[in-house]
Design a protein around this motif. Structure first.
Motif, short mmCIF file in Angstrom:
data_model
loop_
_atom_site.label_atom_id
_atom_site.label_comp_id
_atom_site.label_asym_id
_atom_site.label_seq_id
_atom_site.Cartn_x
_atom_site.Cartn_y
_atom_site.Cartn_z
N ALA A 1 0.86 -1.18 0.00
CA ALA A 1 0.00 0.00 0.00
C ALA A 1 0.90 1.23 0.00
CB ALA A 1 -0.92 0.01 1.21
N TYR A 2 0.37 2.34 -0.52
CA TYR A 2 1.16 3.57 -0.59
C TYR A 2 1.26 4.20 0.79
CZ TYR A 2 2.81 8.15 -2.05
OH TYR A 2 3.54 9.28 -2.18
N CYS A 3 2.48 4.47 1.23
CA CYS A 3 2.73 5.13 2.51
C CYS A 3 3.01 6.61 2.24
CB CYS A 3 3.92 4.48 3.23
SG CYS A 3 4.32 5.29 4.79
N LYS A 10 5.25 2.73 -2.31
CA LYS A 10 4.52 1.56 -1.87
C LYS A 10 5.40 0.72 -0.95
CE LYS A 10 0.85 0.93 -5.08
NZ LYS A 10 -0.04 -0.07 -5.58
N ARG A 70 -11.60 -2.44 1.37
CA ARG A 70 -10.48 -1.61 1.75
C ARG A 70 -9.49 -2.43 2.56
NH1 ARG A 70 -11.96 3.69 4.78
NH2 ARG A 70 -12.96 2.21 6.14
N ARG A 74 -6.50 -2.08 5.34
CA ARG A 74 -5.95 -1.19 6.36
C ARG A 74 -4.85 -1.90 7.09
NH1 ARG A 74 -10.30 2.23 9.81
NH2 ARG A 74 -10.72 3.77 8.22
N CYS A 125 2.46 0.64 8.04
CA CYS A 125 3.62 0.54 7.15
C CYS A 125 4.69 -0.29 7.86
CB CYS A 125 4.14 1.93 6.81
SG CYS A 125 5.63 1.93 5.80
N VAL A 183 -1.72 2.99 7.03
CA VAL A 183 -1.95 3.03 5.58
C VAL A 183 -3.31 2.45 5.31
CG1 VAL A 183 0.48 2.95 4.91
CG2 VAL A 183 -0.73 0.84 5.28
N SER A 184 -3.94 2.90 4.24
CA SER A 184 -5.25 2.44 3.82
C SER A 184 -5.28 2.49 2.31
CB SER A 184 -6.34 3.30 4.43
OG SER A 184 -7.59 2.88 3.96
N GLN A 185 -5.88 1.47 1.71
CA GLN A 185 -5.94 1.43 0.26
C GLN A 185 -7.17 0.65 -0.16
OE1 GLN A 185 -2.33 0.18 -1.63
NE2 GLN A 185 -3.38 -0.58 -3.43
N VAL A 187 -9.06 -1.90 -2.52
CA VAL A 187 -8.60 -3.07 -3.28
C VAL A 187 -9.76 -3.60 -4.11
CG1 VAL A 187 -6.79 -3.70 -1.65
CG2 VAL A 187 -9.08 -4.58 -1.32
#
Length: 131
Positions: free
Chosen positions: A87-89, A95, A112, A114, A117, A124-126, A128
């Motif tokens: 996930a992007y930090c 990532k 999502r 969660r 890092c 971090v949250s992304q 999916v």
């Protein structure tokens, strides 16, 4: 007498003008659509699966006993992949792998990821894919 008539005409003009203005204002306003309120939905929280570090011992059998390997079941969307998800930090600005990943569903139905890092420890949250 003439003065009284002028006052009545003046008052009648004010009241009539107000009602005319009100009618025109209401007719030019867009119609409001009244609908039932949307029901609130609690987010469904999916906890990470417990993964064991030990693997079972391979079965001892002769090649004649083995006919064909059993097909592996398709992974369900709730299972975690073997490698750590990325996930992007925001702190690291790239990532990074995610510690303690948790897959959850938002109230609107989106999936999502969660976690934290693995490098700096920031949250971090992304979003999916749902499948």
């Amino acid at each position: 007498m003439r003065r009284v008539f002028k006052w009545f005409a003046f008052l009648f003009g004010l009241v009539g003008g107000w009602f005319l203005f009100k009618w025109l204002w209401e007719s030019w306003q867009p119609q409001q659509i009244v609908s039932a309120p949307m029901p609130t939905v609690e987010p469904e929280r999916i906890e990470p699966l417990e993964t064991s570090t030990t693997s079972p011992a391979p079965p001892t059998s002769t090649p004649a006993e083995q006919t064909s390997p059993a097909p592996e079941p398709a992974p369900s969307p709730q299972t975690l992949p073997e490698e750590a998800p990325l996930a992007y930090c925001v702190r690291c600005r790239k990532k990074q792998p995610v510690n303690n990943p948790v897959y959850e569903t938002t109230p609107k139905g989106r999936r999502r990821l969660r976690g934290t890092c693995a490098v700096c420890g920031a949250k971090v949250s992304q979003f999916v894919k749902s499948t």
